[in-house]
Design an enzyme around this catalytic site. Structure first.
Site, PDB file in Angstrom:
ATOM      1  N   HIS A 128      53.455  27.644   7.241  1.00 42.40           N
ATOM      2  CA  HIS A 128      53.562  27.535   8.702  1.00 42.40           C
ATOM      3  C   HIS A 128      55.029  27.797   9.060  1.00 42.40           C
ATOM      4  O   HIS A 128      55.923  27.505   8.262  1.00 42.40           O
ATOM      5  CB  HIS A 128      53.162  26.103   9.071  1.00 42.40           C
ATOM      6  CG  HIS A 128      53.099  25.803  10.531  1.00 42.40           C
ATOM      7  ND1 HIS A 128      54.216  25.534  11.289  1.00 42.40           N
ATOM      8  CD2 HIS A 128      52.045  25.702  11.381  1.00 42.40           C
ATOM      9  CE1 HIS A 128      53.849  25.282  12.537  1.00 42.40           C
ATOM     10  NE2 HIS A 128      52.539  25.375  12.628  1.00 42.40           N
ATOM     11  N   ASP A 164      54.462  19.823   2.345  1.00 39.03           N
ATOM     12  CA  ASP A 164      54.073  19.744   3.746  1.00 39.03           C
ATOM     13  C   ASP A 164      52.592  19.345   3.779  1.00 39.03           C
ATOM     14  O   ASP A 164      51.712  20.158   3.473  1.00 39.03           O
ATOM     15  CB  ASP A 164      54.313  21.112   4.400  1.00 39.03           C
ATOM     16  CG  ASP A 164      53.739  21.207   5.804  1.00 39.03           C
ATOM     17  OD1 ASP A 164      53.106  20.231   6.263  1.00 39.03           O
ATOM     18  OD2 ASP A 164      53.905  22.265   6.440  1.00 39.03           O
ATOM     19  N   GLN A 224      48.367  19.636   6.880  1.00 43.33           N
ATOM     20  CA  GLN A 224      46.947  20.034   6.897  1.00 43.33           C
ATOM     21  C   GLN A 224      46.166  19.429   5.734  1.00 43.33           C
ATOM     22  O   GLN A 224      45.060  19.891   5.433  1.00 43.33           O
ATOM     23  CB  GLN A 224      46.824  21.565   6.854  1.00 43.33           C
ATOM     24  CG  GLN A 224      47.360  22.273   8.074  1.00 43.33           C
ATOM     25  CD  GLN A 224      46.539  22.011   9.329  1.00 43.33           C
ATOM     26  OE1 GLN A 224      45.375  21.610   9.282  1.00 43.33           O
ATOM     27  NE2 GLN A 224      47.146  22.244  10.482  1.00 43.33           N
ATOM     28  N   LYS A 262      47.734  14.971  13.862  1.00 44.30           N
ATOM     29  CA  LYS A 262      46.701  15.711  13.112  1.00 44.30           C
ATOM     30  C   LYS A 262      45.826  14.772  12.289  1.00 44.30           C
ATOM     31  O   LYS A 262      44.908  15.195  11.608  1.00 44.30           O
ATOM     32  CB  LYS A 262      47.355  16.756  12.204  1.00 44.30           C
ATOM     33  CG  LYS A 262      48.021  17.881  13.012  1.00 44.30           C
ATOM     34  CD  LYS A 262      48.516  18.958  12.093  1.00 44.30           C
ATOM     35  CE  LYS A 262      49.534  19.858  12.747  1.00 44.30           C
ATOM     36  NZ  LYS A 262      48.939  20.906  13.597  1.00 44.30           N
ATOM     37  N   CYS A 322      50.900  30.198  14.025  1.00 39.84           N
ATOM     38  CA  CYS A 322      52.275  29.903  13.584  1.00 39.84           C
ATOM     39  C   CYS A 322      52.450  30.243  12.115  1.00 39.84           C
ATOM     40  O   CYS A 322      53.119  29.506  11.365  1.00 39.84           O
ATOM     41  CB  CYS A 322      52.643  28.433  13.819  1.00 39.84           C
ATOM     42  SG  CYS A 322      52.665  27.969  15.529  1.00 39.84           S
TER      43      CYS A 322
HETATM   44  N1  PMP Z   1      52.902  22.593   8.747  1.00 43.54           N
HETATM   45  C1  PMP Z   1      51.617  22.904   8.825  1.00 43.54           C
HETATM   46  C2  PMP Z   1      50.878  23.337   7.580  1.00 43.54           C
HETATM   47  C3  PMP Z   1      50.941  22.810  10.052  1.00 43.54           C
HETATM   48  O1  PMP Z   1      49.656  23.117  10.141  1.00 43.54           O
HETATM   49  C4  PMP Z   1      51.663  22.382  11.195  1.00 43.54           C
HETATM   50  C5  PMP Z   1      51.000  22.279  12.551  1.00 43.54           C
HETATM   51  N2  PMP Z   1      50.104  23.276  12.863  1.00 43.54           N
HETATM   52  C6  PMP Z   1      53.012  22.068  11.049  1.00 43.54           C
HETATM   53  C7  PMP Z   1      53.599  22.179   9.815  1.00 43.54           C
HETATM   54  C8  PMP Z   1      53.835  21.594  12.204  1.00 43.54           C
HETATM   55  O2  PMP Z   1      53.336  20.372  12.663  1.00 43.54           O
HETATM   56  P1  PMP Z   1      53.866  19.747  14.035  1.00 43.54           P
HETATM   57  O3  PMP Z   1      53.679  20.808  15.073  1.00 43.54           O
HETATM   58  O4  PMP Z   1      52.953  18.563  14.224  1.00 43.54           O
HETATM   59  O5  PMP Z   1      55.273  19.369  13.828  1.00 43.54           O
END
Ligand code: PMP
Length: 405
Positions: A122, A199, A202, A225, A363
């Site tokens: 991401h 990270d 997910q 999430k 993203c």
């Molecule tokens: N890493 C991953 C794998 C994600 O899916 C996301 C959110 N889509 C993020 C980081 C960023 O998370 P946040 O927008 O809650 O900071």
């Protein structure tokens, strides 16, 4: 496990209609809906004991500080971290990664050093490291992925060198759903004394997380999430790293003694929590973690895997539908494209049917570039979804196909 009707009734929003159609919410990868107990926890803070934490000696401040610190303990036991001091609250995954990229860069990175991410990341796990590399004259290395959307481990092993300072990878891809073999990644890095950040944005909501077994050095995720509020996230770090790293923000509460000549910092975890923290959201996240624990992470994982294989079966039966990300090990996320139809058109028509999916690059532009596509449609399923909702998605897609044929 609670039955599905009972589970769904815990989430008030799931009963609403969109354009007079029942809501089919399949955008859980972007954010999850909130159970009533989380909404109640937030209301309870504001109606009965709201006061700034760690600040006053008065009754309300004591109450809110205690609830905030209880939330930290809940997070600790939820991820099975060794110590409460290793759990730092942040604004979310993005906040956590930016913080570590900054602090780690300041403390350990010199010109010519290297750090490793993967092609699946991401943007939140790309850009902060790029910024760090730019600031420090370091080099970003990227583990390639195969056509199934899996990390190529042999290529990763080749990237690990005496110049590597840190590795940062997602445990599951938000764009493709791939579950990444983090144990292999961590073990190989540790064999060369290189720390690893995972990270978990997910993955933490899809099964049991055991930090001590995983043995990562840093672990990050977002409250929103995992059925909690927005504006709160977690940065877990092994004590040996956190005590060495400089703070990434300065301000109130993170200090020990302040003079104009020199400031000394507070002990862990407060050293990394500058200013008024989002204690309300932390307390809300605690309620969310209690909720998923009550349902059972094993039950959640089993139900989601069953929904995933049902969705795979239904969607792969549609002529002209291509699924991106075909690893054997996936979270319940399906990214797809319909032949000759732009993902935005698909998403917009599904929306009019009450079906919420995500469209675009998620993203994760490098993932889209890897496949030479502009974006996908993503259905991200979770345990409160049903087979009937997947049937609704299937009929919706068939309708889109017939409209464009
Ligand atoms: N890493 C991953 C794998 C994600 O899916 C996301 C959110 N889509 C993020 C980081 C960023 O998370 P946040 O927008 O809650 O900071």
């Amino acid at each position: 496990m609670k039955d599905i009707a009972e589970i769904r009734s815990d989430f008030p929003i799931l009963a609403r209609k969109v354009y007079d159609k029942p809501l089919v919410y399949l955008d859980n990868g972007a954010t999850t809906q909130k159970p009533q107990c989380v909404i109640d926890a937030l209301t309870s803070v504001y109606t009965t004991y709201n006061a700034n934490i760690h600040r006053g000696v008065h009754y309300l401040s004591d109450k809110s500080s205690e609830a905030y610190e209880n939330s930290r303990e809940r997070v600790r036991s939820f991820i099975n971290a060794g110590k409460k001091e290793e759990v730092i609250f942040t604004s979310g995954t993005t906040g956590s990664i930016n913080g570590i990229a900054f602090s780690f860069g300041e403390r350990y990175i010199n010109p010519g050093d290297e750090m490793i991410i993967s092609h699946l990341e991401h943007h939140a796990n790309i850009v902060p490291w790029q910024m760090m590399c730019e600031r420090k004259g370091a080099v970003l290395r990227v583990i390639p992925i195969n056509d199934n959307g899996e990390i190529i481990l042999e290529e990763y092993y080749k990237l690990l060198t005496s110049k590597t300072r840190i590795v940062s990878v997602a445990q599951a891809s938000n764009a493709l759903g791939t579950i990444v073999p983090v144990r292999e990644i961590i073990d190989a890095a540790h064999a060369m004394n290189i720390p690893v950040l995972i990270d978990g944005a997910q993955s933490v909501q899809h099964g049991i997380t055991d930090i001590q077994t995983m043995n990562c050095d840093f672990y990050v995720f977002s409250g929103h999430k995992i059925y909690g509020p927005t504006g709160i996230g977690v940065l877990y770090g092994k004590e040996k790293w956190l005590s060495e790293l400089p703070p990434f923000q300065g301000g109130g509460d993170m200090v020990d003694k302040v003079t104009f000549e020199k400031t000394t910092y507070n002990e862990l975890p407060f050293k990394f929590e500058a200013g008024t923290m989002n204690y309300t959201a932390a307390i809300g996240m605690c309620a969310a973690l209690n909720y998923v624990l009550d349902i059972g992470l094993e039950n959640i994982a089993a139900r989601e895997q069953e929904l995933l294989s049902y969705a795979n079966k239904r969607l792969s039966g549609i002529n002209g539908l291509t699924i991106y990300g075909n690893s054997d090990r996936k979270i319940s996320t399906i990214s797809f494209l319909l032949k000759g139809i732009h993902p935005y058109d698909t998403g917009m028509i599904l929306d009019k049917l009450g079906i919420a999916v995500r469209t675009g690059t998620h993203c994760a532009q490098p993932v889209m570039d890897r496949y030479g596509i502009d974006g996908t449609v993503r259905a991200s399923i979770c345990f409160y979804n049903t087979k009937e909702e997947i049937d609704a998605l299937t009929s919706g897609i068939e309708m889109v196909m017939s409209m464009f044929s």
